[in-house]
Motif scaffolding. Sequence first.
Motif, PDB file in Angstrom:
ATOM      1  N   SER A  15       0.824  -1.204   0.000  1.00 37.26           N
ATOM      2  CA  SER A  15       0.000   0.000   0.000  1.00 37.26           C
ATOM      3  C   SER A  15       0.862   1.259   0.000  1.00 37.26           C
ATOM      4  O   SER A  15       0.601   2.201  -0.750  1.00 37.26           O
ATOM      5  N   ASP A  16       1.897   1.265   0.821  1.00 35.06           N
ATOM      6  CA  ASP A  16       2.765   2.438   0.927  1.00 35.06           C
ATOM      7  C   ASP A  16       3.535   2.727  -0.359  1.00 35.06           C
ATOM      8  O   ASP A  16       3.760   3.885  -0.715  1.00 35.06           O
ATOM      9  N   ASN A  17       3.973   1.673  -1.067  1.00 32.01           N
ATOM     10  CA  ASN A  17       4.787   1.911  -2.259  1.00 32.01           C
ATOM     11  C   ASN A  17       3.964   2.007  -3.542  1.00 32.01           C
ATOM     12  O   ASN A  17       4.510   2.090  -4.634  1.00 32.01           O
ATOM     13  N   GLY A  18       2.647   1.972  -3.422  1.00 26.69           N
ATOM     14  CA  GLY A  18       1.783   2.159  -4.581  1.00 26.69           C
ATOM     15  C   GLY A  18       1.508   0.899  -5.377  1.00 26.69           C
ATOM     16  O   GLY A  18       0.905   0.954  -6.445  1.00 26.69           O
ATOM     17  N   GLN A  19       1.938  -0.247  -4.889  1.00 27.28           N
ATOM     18  CA  GLN A  19       1.669  -1.502  -5.572  1.00 27.28           C
ATOM     19  C   GLN A  19       0.161  -1.768  -5.614  1.00 27.28           C
ATOM     20  O   GLN A  19      -0.338  -2.403  -6.527  1.00 27.28           O
ATOM     21  N   CYS A  20      -0.562  -1.266  -4.608  1.00 26.03           N
ATOM     22  CA  CYS A  20      -2.020  -1.328  -4.609  1.00 26.03           C
ATOM     23  C   CYS A  20      -2.547  -0.048  -3.960  1.00 26.03           C
ATOM     24  O   CYS A  20      -1.842   0.607  -3.205  1.00 26.03           O
ATOM     25  N   ASP A  21      -3.776   0.295  -4.290  1.00 24.97           N
ATOM     26  CA  ASP A  21      -4.378   1.511  -3.743  1.00 24.97           C
ATOM     27  C   ASP A  21      -5.112   1.258  -2.435  1.00 24.97           C
ATOM     28  O   ASP A  21      -5.179   2.124  -1.576  1.00 24.97           O
TER      29      ASP A  21
END
Length: 198
Positions: A15-21
Amino acid sequence: MDTSQGYFETLQQASDNGQCDIVISAVNHNDERAKQVQFQCPYGSSSPGFIRSSLDPNIKIQNLKDINQTITKNDTLFGDGKIKVIVYSDYYESLILQKYSNKVQIIHAFTGDALEDLIIARKAHIYIGDVTDLYIWFTKNKERCGSDCLFKGFDSPYVFGTFVTNRIVTSYGAAITLNFNLLLLTCCVMIAMLLFVQ
């Protein structure tokens, strides 16, 4: 997604690295995690439970407080004098270490295979995880587990649900924040509809 480094930690990093919203997996909500992510939409509740294996049946473990007992090296098959506790996630490990005992050997098992590999094979005394998951497994495998196997729930219920990163930048204006909140609300409504349709 490989969660061998920890279930919550892996999902938080994604979540933090933008892999998922948004993370919609069943993640337990608690105060410590709330400092690290923004919880949304609790969509269920459960409680912890444990399965007692047939390993060392001479050691009485009828409830979780029994793991705090003093045992000798001669009491255990492996001769180390420690009760072996399998934990499914960091949540259950902290529950054991904070509330019950530090006299145990913690074994991390981030997959359900540990029930087969460690409980059926009598390589650990208890497995601690979600009461519903353990109940389903126990009812299907009681005979294979052995006559000394035991299933119990314990402790207070908890809620689980979705979360997003806490690294949301809101300085771009109310429109972006409003759009993001509408997206989350839409996701929550969709999840609720899916759960109630089934």
